[in-house]
Design an enzyme around this catalytic site. Sequence first.
Site, PDB file in Angstrom:
ATOM      1  N   HIS A   1       0.658  -1.361  -0.196  1.00  0.00           N
ATOM      2  CA  HIS A   1      -0.112  -0.033  -0.031  1.00  0.00           C
ATOM      3  C   HIS A   1       1.005   1.278   0.047  1.00  0.00           C
ATOM      4  CE1 HIS A   1       0.440  -0.024   4.688  1.00  0.00           C
ATOM      5  NE2 HIS A   1       0.323   1.113   4.380  1.00  0.00           N
TER       6      HIS A   1
ATOM      7  N   ASP B   1       0.057  -7.408   0.791  1.00  0.00           N
ATOM      8  CA  ASP B   1       0.506  -6.228   1.153  1.00  0.00           C
ATOM      9  C   ASP B   1       1.950  -6.047   1.038  1.00  0.00           C
ATOM     10  OD1 ASP B   1       0.650  -3.459   1.657  1.00  0.00           O
ATOM     11  OD2 ASP B   1      -0.227  -3.723   3.656  1.00  0.00           O
TER      12      ASP B   1
ATOM     13  N   GLY C   1       3.074   5.850   8.793  1.00  0.00           N
ATOM     14  CA  GLY C   1       4.350   6.040   8.412  1.00  0.00           C
ATOM     15  C   GLY C   1       5.323   4.755   8.879  1.00  0.00           C
TER      16      GLY C   1
ATOM     17  N   SER D   1       4.495   1.953   8.230  1.00  0.00           N
ATOM     18  CA  SER D   1       4.006   0.930   7.212  1.00  0.00           C
ATOM     19  C   SER D   1       5.003   0.772   6.335  1.00  0.00           C
ATOM     20  CB  SER D   1       3.101   1.435   6.209  1.00  0.00           C
ATOM     21  OG  SER D   1       1.685   1.227   6.911  1.00  0.00           O
TER      22      SER D   1
ATOM     23  N   SER E   1       1.962  -3.633   8.128  1.00  0.00           N
ATOM     24  CA  SER E   1       0.761  -3.454   6.992  1.00  0.00           C
ATOM     25  C   SER E   1      -0.209  -2.628   7.809  1.00  0.00           C
ATOM     26  CB  SER E   1      -0.125  -4.852   6.935  1.00  0.00           C
ATOM     27  OG  SER E   1      -1.284  -4.704   6.054  1.00  0.00           O
TER      28      SER E   1
HETATM   29  N1  TYR Z   1      -0.936   1.255   7.820  1.00  0.00           N
HETATM   30  C1  TYR Z   1      -0.151   2.373   8.473  1.00  0.00           C
HETATM   31  C2  TYR Z   1       0.692   3.096   7.201  1.00  0.00           C
HETATM   32  O1  TYR Z   1       0.371   3.206   6.271  1.00  0.00           O
HETATM   33  C3  TYR Z   1       0.632   1.998   9.696  1.00  0.00           C
HETATM   34  C4  TYR Z   1      -0.142   1.458  10.958  1.00  0.00           C
HETATM   35  C5  TYR Z   1      -0.168   0.312  11.419  1.00  0.00           C
HETATM   36  C6  TYR Z   1      -1.129   2.555  11.218  1.00  0.00           C
HETATM   37  C7  TYR Z   1      -1.042   0.228  12.459  1.00  0.00           C
HETATM   38  C8  TYR Z   1      -1.706   2.392  12.346  1.00  0.00           C
HETATM   39  C9  TYR Z   1      -1.585   1.017  13.055  1.00  0.00           C
HETATM   40  O2  TYR Z   1      -2.407   0.926  13.917  1.00  0.00           O
HETATM   41  O3  TYR Z   1       1.617   3.756   7.685  1.00  0.00           O
END
Ligand code: TYR
Length: 187
Positions: free
Chosen positions: A34, A62, A141, A143, A158
């Site tokens: 993503h 992902d 961030g 991620s 993810s």
């Molecule tokens: N999906 C988020 C990103 O794109 C990362 C994330 C992970 C955010 C866990 C919140 C969470 O609870 O950066």
Amino acid sequence: VRGGDAYYINSSARCSIGFSVRKGSTNGFVSAGHCGRAGNTTTGYNRVAQGTFQGSSFPGNDYSWVAVNSNWTPRGWVNNYSGGNVAVKGSTAATVGSSICRSGSTTGWHCGTVQQLNASVRYSQGTVSGLTRTNVCAEPGDSGGSFISGSQAQGMTSGGSGNCSSGGTTYFQPVNEALSAYGLTLV
Ligand code: TYR
């Protein structure tokens, strides 16, 4: 190129590096799907031109991988956000109950336990299957950043719920699936 370090997609959104990889003589890193699409460009933690997404799968999976230019050297390390690195020595998957830590560019280094394998998570864009659930916190961030158990690479952050102030649940994409999908080896 080091796990947990920041990078920027098309000079704007920030994600985190998962693990340094090679495909033949091409250097790069894996991250979350993503975070970018094939053809998107990246700049590094220092905003210097870095690379280009070669492949990306999200939702469903992902994961993604980015090829980097010759100004960047892949290191088999994960940033521990305490001034040092953790060396990556393989990618044997951890079992439920194992201790696991995560490195990411928003919240740094956090640890917890593997809670479930092969979980499916429904995001607004669609469902991702084959994720691993942990009680490690993360925030936007983080991620794409590294999950590691001892010296063994586990996967890339993810998503999930909660935060690193009150605690959270975070799912990661197992790294081995990304390595085999793209024919990559860990550095
Ligand atoms: N999906 C988020 C990103 O794109 C990362 C994330 C992970 C955010 C866990 C919140 C969470 O609870 O950066």
